[in-house]
Design an enzyme around this catalytic site. Structure first.
Site, PDB file in Angstrom:
ATOM      1  CD  GLU A  51     -18.028  -7.754  -2.519  1.00  0.00           C
ATOM      2  OE1 GLU A  51     -18.646  -8.564  -3.218  1.00  0.00           O
ATOM      3  OE2 GLU A  51     -17.910  -7.867  -1.299  1.00  0.00           O
ATOM      4  CD  GLU A  60      -9.149  -1.426 -13.877  1.00  0.00           C
ATOM      5  OE1 GLU A  60      -9.542  -1.816 -12.746  1.00  0.00           O
ATOM      6  OE2 GLU A  60      -8.929  -0.228 -14.135  1.00  0.00           O
ATOM      7  CG  LEU A 118     -23.388  21.759  -6.457  1.00  0.00           C
ATOM      8  CD1 LEU A 118     -23.896  21.186  -5.146  1.00  0.00           C
ATOM      9  CD2 LEU A 118     -24.405  22.768  -6.996  1.00  0.00           C
ATOM     10  N   GLY A 178      -4.421  -9.883  -4.686  1.00  0.00           N
ATOM     11  CA  GLY A 178      -5.634  -9.060  -4.610  1.00  0.00           C
ATOM     12  C   GLY A 178      -6.586  -9.457  -5.703  1.00  0.00           C
ATOM     13  CB  SER A 179      -6.834  -8.401  -9.252  1.00  0.00           C
ATOM     14  OG  SER A 179      -7.020  -7.045  -8.981  1.00  0.00           O
ATOM     15  N   PRO A 187      -0.822  -9.243   0.968  1.00  0.00           N
ATOM     16  CG  PRO A 187       0.764  -8.740   2.614  1.00  0.00           C
ATOM     17  CD  PRO A 187      -0.400  -9.648   2.325  1.00  0.00           C
ATOM     18  CB  THR A 201     -10.538  -3.579  -9.763  1.00  0.00           C
ATOM     19  OG1 THR A 201     -10.041  -4.515 -10.729  1.00  0.00           O
ATOM     20  CG2 THR A 201      -9.667  -3.612  -8.518  1.00  0.00           C
ATOM     21  CB  THR A 260     -14.627  -4.645   4.877  1.00  0.00           C
ATOM     22  OG1 THR A 260     -14.000  -4.080   3.733  1.00  0.00           O
ATOM     23  CG2 THR A 260     -15.823  -3.803   5.267  1.00  0.00           C
TER      24      THR A 260
HETATM   25  C1  LIG Z   1     -11.398  -0.138   1.852  1.00  0.00           C
HETATM   26  C2  LIG Z   1     -11.129  -1.521   1.335  1.00  0.00           C
HETATM   27  C3  LIG Z   1     -11.796  -2.592   1.878  1.00  0.00           C
HETATM   28  C4  LIG Z   1     -11.521  -3.899   1.435  1.00  0.00           C
HETATM   29  N1  LIG Z   1     -12.170  -4.956   2.026  1.00  0.00           N
HETATM   30  C5  LIG Z   1     -11.778  -6.227   1.723  1.00  0.00           C
HETATM   31  C6  LIG Z   1     -12.292  -7.349   2.461  1.00  0.00           C
HETATM   32  O1  LIG Z   1     -13.172  -7.216   3.313  1.00  0.00           O
HETATM   33  N2  LIG Z   1     -11.788  -8.581   2.196  1.00  0.00           N
HETATM   34  C7  LIG Z   1     -10.824  -8.771   1.249  1.00  0.00           C
HETATM   35  O2  LIG Z   1     -10.407  -9.925   1.072  1.00  0.00           O
HETATM   36  N3  LIG Z   1     -10.337  -7.741   0.518  1.00  0.00           N
HETATM   37  C8  LIG Z   1     -10.776  -6.471   0.742  1.00  0.00           C
HETATM   38  N4  LIG Z   1     -10.263  -5.412   0.048  1.00  0.00           N
HETATM   39  C9  LIG Z   1      -9.264  -5.668  -0.976  1.00  0.00           C
HETATM   40  C10 LIG Z   1      -9.794  -5.483  -2.382  1.00  0.00           C
HETATM   41  O3  LIG Z   1     -10.669  -6.537  -2.708  1.00  0.00           O
HETATM   42  C11 LIG Z   1      -8.559  -5.416  -3.297  1.00  0.00           C
HETATM   43  O4  LIG Z   1      -7.929  -4.170  -3.050  1.00  0.00           O
HETATM   44  C12 LIG Z   1      -8.923  -5.549  -4.739  1.00  0.00           C
HETATM   45  O5  LIG Z   1      -9.360  -6.845  -5.027  1.00  0.00           O
HETATM   46  C13 LIG Z   1      -7.730  -5.228  -5.657  1.00  0.00           C
HETATM   47  O6  LIG Z   1      -6.614  -5.947  -5.265  1.00  0.00           O
HETATM   48  P1  LIG Z   1      -5.212  -5.214  -5.026  1.00  0.00           P
HETATM   49  O7  LIG Z   1      -5.447  -4.035  -4.164  1.00  0.00           O
HETATM   50  O8  LIG Z   1      -4.223  -6.219  -4.597  1.00  0.00           O
HETATM   51  O9  LIG Z   1      -4.816  -4.643  -6.448  1.00  0.00           O
HETATM   52  P2  LIG Z   1      -4.067  -5.430  -7.607  1.00  0.00           P
HETATM   53  O10 LIG Z   1      -4.672  -6.776  -7.822  1.00  0.00           O
HETATM   54  O11 LIG Z   1      -2.610  -5.349  -7.342  1.00  0.00           O
HETATM   55  O12 LIG Z   1      -4.455  -4.517  -8.854  1.00  0.00           O
HETATM   56  C14 LIG Z   1      -3.858  -3.222  -9.059  1.00  0.00           C
HETATM   57  C15 LIG Z   1      -4.497  -2.638 -10.317  1.00  0.00           C
HETATM   58  O13 LIG Z   1      -4.252  -3.508 -11.446  1.00  0.00           O
HETATM   59  C16 LIG Z   1      -5.484  -3.876 -12.066  1.00  0.00           C
HETATM   60  N5  LIG Z   1      -5.397  -5.267 -12.532  1.00  0.00           N
HETATM   61  C17 LIG Z   1      -5.037  -6.348 -11.812  1.00  0.00           C
HETATM   62  N6  LIG Z   1      -5.082  -7.466 -12.568  1.00  0.00           N
HETATM   63  C18 LIG Z   1      -5.494  -7.068 -13.797  1.00  0.00           C
HETATM   64  C19 LIG Z   1      -5.735  -7.769 -15.037  1.00  0.00           C
HETATM   65  N7  LIG Z   1      -5.577  -9.085 -15.137  1.00  0.00           N
HETATM   66  N8  LIG Z   1      -6.134  -7.032 -16.100  1.00  0.00           N
HETATM   67  C20 LIG Z   1      -6.321  -5.688 -16.004  1.00  0.00           C
HETATM   68  N9  LIG Z   1      -6.095  -4.987 -14.867  1.00  0.00           N
HETATM   69  C21 LIG Z   1      -5.691  -5.666 -13.785  1.00  0.00           C
HETATM   70  C22 LIG Z   1      -6.532  -3.725 -10.985  1.00  0.00           C
HETATM   71  O14 LIG Z   1      -7.810  -3.492 -11.539  1.00  0.00           O
HETATM   72  C23 LIG Z   1      -6.002  -2.509 -10.216  1.00  0.00           C
HETATM   73  O15 LIG Z   1      -6.415  -1.332 -10.854  1.00  0.00           O
HETATM   74  C24 LIG Z   1     -10.564  -4.107   0.415  1.00  0.00           C
HETATM   75  C25 LIG Z   1      -9.918  -3.010  -0.172  1.00  0.00           C
HETATM   76  C26 LIG Z   1     -10.192  -1.735   0.279  1.00  0.00           C
HETATM   77  C27 LIG Z   1      -9.463  -0.574  -0.371  1.00  0.00           C
END
Ligand SMILES: Cc1cc2nc3c(=O)[nH]c(=O)nc-3n(C[C@H](O)[C@H](O)[C@H](O)COP(=O)(O)OP(=O)(O)OC[C@H]3O[C@@H](n4cnc5c(N)ncnc54)[C@H](O)[C@@H]3O)c2cc1C
Length: 391
Positions: free
Chosen positions: A368, A372, A343, A126-127, A123, A370, A153
């Site tokens: 894998e 960014e 289309l 992520g990134s 929670p 985003t 996944t």
């Molecule tokens: C369908 C699905 C399957 C997934 N499967 C897996 C899995 O198998 N295992 C797993 O561990 N994770 C999984 N994920 C998680 C996925 O890897 C994360 O959602 C992703 O890494 C982004 O993290 P977050 O959602 O916390 O977004 P955040 O990190 O909160 O980012 C939110 C936004 O801010 C941008 N951002 C963040 N930091 C920066 C920065 N420093 N500079 C510029 N922009 C930034 C991001 O690009 C994004 O647009 C899955 C996600 C989905 C939707």
């Protein structure tokens, strides 16, 4: 010189992949609309399909390198459907790739036959995976795990998970290790499954670890007593992405190719002439727009194949894996959305799969890393910025 000319065997293999993909496509809408009902391990047509296969031509020196073929086969497979497979064999989850990259030979032998998911995201993390807060505390000969993982996944279908947890929060990245946790271990719960925009035939789950005890030897790589050299640490597992990122790009490209093929057919049926070889300015507005989408596809496919070719040559491809992932992430969205727009009503009708391909491909730019985040990695690679410079 890079040469992507296909041998007779390569072509036969790709034709086989495409034929299987077309069967899978028949089930695509069903699994999109019945999210809780995951594809069976084997489709009814599988046995007959495999029984009727003619043997592939013998392997030769002209065959394409395995990583490049893997990408081409992914494109062919995902051209059929993102998640439905004719037959699912063995592992194949992201956790299996992590085990290959970071596990010792003994660990690989023990667990590689399982379907393994990979759980990094939490929670609050992520990134930036260095913020992992799930903990692993050594208690005698066991690790005790506590924490929550989201968006895993294949989280439901998986038989085990490669889990990222920290053994020492004060050590930052160096404290993060990966652990193998098998389903059924007490304290490992799967309380929730996501409902998603796309890739609905792939399940996505949430995991909770509450005082979950696993044997000490389930830490991937070398033992934790020499943490900095442990291949199961942060760096070791991050290497996984150098191969999985181009494969993620290839998966999205399969969908984009499906969208282009469908749109081309429909435009031609509607009398739109695509005059390849003539200047773009000599085309109708519709044909010009479509051809620009095709060119975008080709650029993205070549970038992805170049990255896999480098892997096949044993060349470092960290930056290239981010380049192809970032390029494909935005290209496949532009392509599928462009096809839907070209289309009109047919593009958004559920009578056809185009609207589904547009939804399915959105993930290419999210997991894998985003788009960014890929761009940050590219900037570091090109200009020698440090992580701290680009925070
Ligand atoms: C369908 C699905 C399957 C997934 N499967 C897996 C899995 O198998 N295992 C797993 O561990 N994770 C999984 N994920 C998680 C996925 O890897 C994360 O959602 C992703 O890494 C982004 O993290 P977050 O959602 O916390 O977004 P955040 O990190 O909160 O980012 C939110 C936004 O801010 C941008 N951002 C963040 N930091 C920066 C920065 N420093 N500079 C510029 N922009 C930034 C991001 O690009 C994004 O647009 C899955 C996600 C989905 C939707």
């Amino acid at each position: 010189m890079i040469d992507f000319t296909l041998s007779e065997r390569d072509r036969a293999q790709l034709e086989r992949t495409r034929a299987a993909a077309l069967i899978c496509r028949k089930y695509a809408r069903y699994h999109d609309e019945n999210e809780g009902d995951f594809p069976p391990d084997e489709l009814p047509e599988a046995a007959e399909f495999y029984a009727n296969q003619t043997p592939l031509p013998d392997a030769s020196d002209d065959d394409t390198a395995p990583p490049v073929m893997m990408a081409l086969q992914s494109i062919g497979q995902f051209w059929g459907d993102y998640s439905v497979r004719l037959k699912r064999t063995g592992g194949g989850g992201l956790g299996n790739a992590a085990l290959s990259a970071a596990g010792t030979p003994e660990q690989q032998e023990k667990w590689q036959h399982l379907v393994l998911s990979m759980a990094i995201t939490e929670p609050g993390c992520g990134s930036d995976p260095s913020r992992v807060s799930t903990t692993a505390v050594l208690d005698g000969d066991e690790w005790v795990l506590n924490g929550e993982k989201i968006f895993v996944t294949t989280g439901i279908r998986a038989e085990g998970v490669v889990l990222w947890a920290t053994i020492d929060k004060s050590a930052g990245r160096a404290g993060i290790k990966s652990f193998l946790v098998e389903k059924g271990t007490p304290g490992f719960e799967v309380p929730h499954k996501e409902k998603k925009l796309g890739i609905r035939a792939d399940d996505t789950a949430c995991y909770v670890f509450k005082d979950c005890r696993i044997p000490r030897e389930n830490l991937l790589g070398l033992d934790e007593t020499i943490p900095k050299k442990s291949s199961g640490g942060f760096r070791g597992v991050m290497k996984t992405f150098n191969m999985t990122r181009p494969m993620t790009a290839a998966m999205g490209l399969g969908l984009a190719k499906a969208a282009l093929d469908f749109t081309r057919d429909e435009l031609e049926k509607a009398g739109v002439e695509l005059e390849y070889g003539s200047a773009l300015g000599a085309q109708s507005a519709v044909a010009e727009r479509f051809m620009r989408l095709e060119a975008l596809y080709e650029a993205s496919e070549l970038t992805t194949l170049q990255c896999t070719w480098m892997a096949g040559q044993g060349l470092p491809n960290n930056m290239e894996s981010s380049v192809c992932k970032a390029h494909a992430g935005s290209a496949v969205r532009a392509i599928t959305q462009g096809c839907v727009e070209l289309l009109g009503p047919m593009g958004i009708s559920r009578e056809h799969l185009l609207e589904k391909w547009m939804r399915d491909c959105r993930i290419t730019d999210i997991y894998e890393g985003t788009g960014e985040i890929q761009r940050l990695i590219i900037a570091r690679g090109l200009f020698d910025y440090t992580r701290a410079d680009l925070k």
